[in-house]
Write a protein that holds these residues in place. Structure first.
Motif, PDB file in Angstrom:
ATOM      1  N   PHE A 130       0.811  -1.216   0.000  1.00 36.33           N
ATOM      2  CA  PHE A 130       0.000   0.000   0.000  1.00 36.33           C
ATOM      3  C   PHE A 130       0.843   1.264   0.000  1.00 36.33           C
ATOM      4  CE2 PHE A 130      -3.998  -1.773   2.354  1.00 36.33           C
ATOM      5  CZ  PHE A 130      -4.461  -2.345   1.181  1.00 36.33           C
ATOM      6  N   ASN A 131       1.977   1.237   0.682  1.00 32.71           N
ATOM      7  CA  ASN A 131       2.746   2.456   0.881  1.00 32.71           C
ATOM      8  C   ASN A 131       4.037   2.531   0.075  1.00 32.71           C
ATOM      9  OD1 ASN A 131       0.811   3.559   2.687  1.00 32.71           O
ATOM     10  ND2 ASN A 131       1.549   2.125   4.223  1.00 32.71           N
ATOM     11  N   ASP A 132       4.098   1.775  -1.019  1.00 34.55           N
ATOM     12  CA  ASP A 132       5.215   1.975  -1.949  1.00 34.55           C
ATOM     13  C   ASP A 132       5.171   3.427  -2.406  1.00 34.55           C
ATOM     14  OD1 ASP A 132       6.187  -0.569  -1.796  1.00 34.55           O
ATOM     15  OD2 ASP A 132       5.785  -1.097  -3.878  1.00 34.55           O
ATOM     16  N   ILE A 133       6.308   3.992  -2.679  1.00 30.89           N
ATOM     17  CA  ILE A 133       6.416   5.428  -2.927  1.00 30.89           C
ATOM     18  C   ILE A 133       5.492   5.911  -4.046  1.00 30.89           C
ATOM     19  CG2 ILE A 133       8.437   5.263  -4.429  1.00 30.89           C
ATOM     20  CD1 ILE A 133       7.739   8.008  -1.794  1.00 30.89           C
ATOM     21  N   ASP A 134       5.409   5.188  -5.144  1.00 35.20           N
ATOM     22  CA  ASP A 134       4.554   5.633  -6.252  1.00 35.20           C
ATOM     23  C   ASP A 134       3.082   5.637  -5.861  1.00 35.20           C
ATOM     24  OD1 ASP A 134       6.721   6.020  -7.922  1.00 35.20           O
ATOM     25  OD2 ASP A 134       6.567   4.046  -8.853  1.00 35.20           O
ATOM     26  N   ARG A 135       2.671   4.633  -5.113  1.00 29.88           N
ATOM     27  CA  ARG A 135       1.278   4.565  -4.672  1.00 29.88           C
ATOM     28  C   ARG A 135       0.985   5.662  -3.656  1.00 29.88           C
ATOM     29  NH1 ARG A 135      -0.786  -1.351  -3.458  1.00 29.88           N
ATOM     30  NH2 ARG A 135      -2.728  -0.404  -4.157  1.00 29.88           N
ATOM     31  N   LEU A 136       1.939   5.921  -2.790  1.00 24.87           N
ATOM     32  CA  LEU A 136       1.792   6.963  -1.778  1.00 24.87           C
ATOM     33  C   LEU A 136       1.687   8.351  -2.435  1.00 24.87           C
ATOM     34  CD1 LEU A 136       1.711   7.268   1.292  1.00 24.87           C
ATOM     35  CD2 LEU A 136       4.189   7.489   1.251  1.00 24.87           C
ATOM     36  N   ILE A 137       2.548   8.622  -3.386  1.00 30.64           N
ATOM     37  CA  ILE A 137       2.507   9.904  -4.098  1.00 30.64           C
ATOM     38  C   ILE A 137       1.175  10.070  -4.825  1.00 30.64           C
ATOM     39  CG2 ILE A 137       3.492  11.185  -6.048  1.00 30.64           C
ATOM     40  CD1 ILE A 137       6.252  10.037  -5.134  1.00 30.64           C
ATOM     41  N   PHE A 138       0.723   9.016  -5.474  1.00 32.64           N
ATOM     42  CA  PHE A 138      -0.545   9.066  -6.206  1.00 32.64           C
ATOM     43  C   PHE A 138      -1.706   9.376  -5.255  1.00 32.64           C
ATOM     44  CE2 PHE A 138      -4.191   6.694  -8.212  1.00 32.64           C
ATOM     45  CZ  PHE A 138      -4.411   7.606  -9.233  1.00 32.64           C
ATOM     46  N   ARG A 139      -1.769   8.668  -4.129  1.00 28.81           N
ATOM     47  CA  ARG A 139      -2.849   8.926  -3.159  1.00 28.81           C
ATOM     48  C   ARG A 139      -2.780  10.351  -2.621  1.00 28.81           C
ATOM     49  NH1 ARG A 139      -1.845   3.721  -1.313  1.00 28.81           N
ATOM     50  NH2 ARG A 139      -0.779   4.498   0.528  1.00 28.81           N
ATOM     51  N   GLN A 140      -1.576  10.854  -2.353  1.00 28.83           N
ATOM     52  CA  GLN A 140      -1.443  12.216  -1.840  1.00 28.83           C
ATOM     53  C   GLN A 140      -1.924  13.233  -2.877  1.00 28.83           C
ATOM     54  OE1 GLN A 140      -0.577  13.173   1.430  1.00 28.83           O
ATOM     55  NE2 GLN A 140      -1.570  14.962   0.559  1.00 28.83           N
ATOM     56  N   GLN A 141      -1.624  12.991  -4.135  1.00 31.09           N
ATOM     57  CA  GLN A 141      -2.122  13.876  -5.192  1.00 31.09           C
ATOM     58  C   GLN A 141      -3.650  13.834  -5.246  1.00 31.09           C
ATOM     59  OE1 GLN A 141       0.076  12.208  -8.489  1.00 31.09           O
ATOM     60  NE2 GLN A 141       1.680  13.773  -8.356  1.00 31.09           N
ATOM     61  N   LEU A 142      -4.204  12.649  -5.100  1.00 36.44           N
ATOM     62  CA  LEU A 142      -5.670  12.526  -5.098  1.00 36.44           C
ATOM     63  C   LEU A 142      -6.281  13.249  -3.906  1.00 36.44           C
ATOM     64  CD1 LEU A 142      -6.126   8.788  -6.170  1.00 36.44           C
ATOM     65  CD2 LEU A 142      -6.447  10.849  -7.574  1.00 36.44           C
ATOM     66  N   ILE A 143      -5.644  13.142  -2.747  1.00 32.78           N
ATOM     67  CA  ILE A 143      -6.126  13.857  -1.565  1.00 32.78           C
ATOM     68  C   ILE A 143      -6.101  15.358  -1.816  1.00 32.78           C
ATOM     69  CG2 ILE A 143      -5.544  14.462   0.822  1.00 32.78           C
ATOM     70  CD1 ILE A 143      -4.621  11.508   1.159  1.00 32.78           C
ATOM     71  N   ASP A 144      -5.022  15.863  -2.391  1.00 30.64           N
ATOM     72  CA  ASP A 144      -4.897  17.288  -2.683  1.00 30.64           C
ATOM     73  C   ASP A 144      -5.998  17.765  -3.628  1.00 30.64           C
ATOM     74  OD1 ASP A 144      -2.635  17.315  -1.076  1.00 30.64           O
ATOM     75  OD2 ASP A 144      -1.220  17.376  -2.757  1.00 30.64           O
ATOM     76  N   LEU A 145      -6.448  16.886  -4.517  1.00 32.27           N
ATOM     77  CA  LEU A 145      -7.511  17.217  -5.465  1.00 32.27           C
ATOM     78  C   LEU A 145      -8.903  16.916  -4.917  1.00 32.27           C
ATOM     79  CD1 LEU A 145      -5.835  15.795  -8.699  1.00 32.27           C
ATOM     80  CD2 LEU A 145      -6.177  18.226  -8.121  1.00 32.27           C
ATOM     81  N   GLY A 146      -8.973  16.394  -3.708  1.00 31.85           N
ATOM     82  CA  GLY A 146     -10.258  16.032  -3.111  1.00 31.85           C
ATOM     83  C   GLY A 146     -10.873  14.781  -3.702  1.00 31.85           C
ATOM     84  N   LEU A 147     -10.029  13.889  -4.226  1.00 34.15           N
ATOM     85  CA  LEU A 147     -10.515  12.679  -4.906  1.00 34.15           C
ATOM     86  C   LEU A 147     -10.192  11.377  -4.164  1.00 34.15           C
ATOM     87  CD1 LEU A 147      -9.495  13.697  -8.538  1.00 34.15           C
ATOM     88  CD2 LEU A 147     -11.783  13.791  -7.503  1.00 34.15           C
ATOM     89  N   TYR A 148      -9.721  11.491  -2.939  1.00 33.99           N
ATOM     90  CA  TYR A 148      -9.414  10.283  -2.153  1.00 33.99           C
ATOM     91  C   TYR A 148      -9.668  10.597  -0.694  1.00 33.99           C
ATOM     92  CZ  TYR A 148      -6.955   6.236  -0.291  1.00 33.99           C
ATOM     93  OH  TYR A 148      -6.647   5.073   0.367  1.00 33.99           O
ATOM     94  N   PRO A 149     -10.181   9.726   0.083  1.00 33.97           N
ATOM     95  CA  PRO A 149     -10.683   8.411  -0.324  1.00 33.97           C
ATOM     96  C   PRO A 149     -12.017   8.483  -0.988  1.00 33.97           C
ATOM     97  CG  PRO A 149     -10.890   8.605   2.046  1.00 33.97           C
ATOM     98  CD  PRO A 149     -10.237   9.849   1.538  1.00 33.97           C
TER      99      PRO A 149
END
Length: 136
Positions: A117-136
């Protein structure tokens, strides 16, 4: 993804999951890839194509899980099953902290570890989604 699962069943699984990965909670609408119908208990381990054994899953979670059903504890002594979206509540086993998914239980920690779950690419992607209001 098994091709033997009928389209009507695929639709039911997607609707039940609100078109998001039942493991990492990423929505299919923000993915570049089509999501999979995943066997919680793989066919290899005598799982079935019944709705109770199927989960909606992003390609990353499905790839890392594979046909595994659990992993060994950090001490190598105990076998710990993975999170089961049909039996377990996500919030009981995981917590989200700025895009990082932490396991709160042995089941949660085993799932976080093996599903990466917390591999760097997955973590960066989720953080970008959070910044855009798209996660969770």
């Amino acid at each position: 993804m098994s091709r033997s699962i009928p389209l009507a069943v695929r639709r039911k699984v997607s609707l039940r999951a609100n078109a998001q990965c039942e493991y990492c909670l990423v929505a299919e609408r923000v993915s570049l890839y089509k999501f999979h119908i995943e066997h919680i208990k793989s066919l290899k381990h005598e799982g079935t194509n019944d709705l109770i054994n199927l989960a909606y899953c992003c390609p990353d979670c499905n790839y890392y899980k594979g046909s595994d059903i659990g992993t060994f504890s950090d001490d190598g002594e105990s076998l710990i099953r993975f999170y089961n979206p049909r039996k377990d509540r996500w919030d009981d086993h995981f917590e989200l902290d700025n895009g990082t998914i932490h396991g709160k239980t042995d089941i949660g920690r085993a799932t976080v570890k093996l599903f990466k779950f917390n591999d760097i690419d997955r973590l960066i992607f989720r953080q970008q989604l959070i910044d855009l209001g798209l996660y969770p």
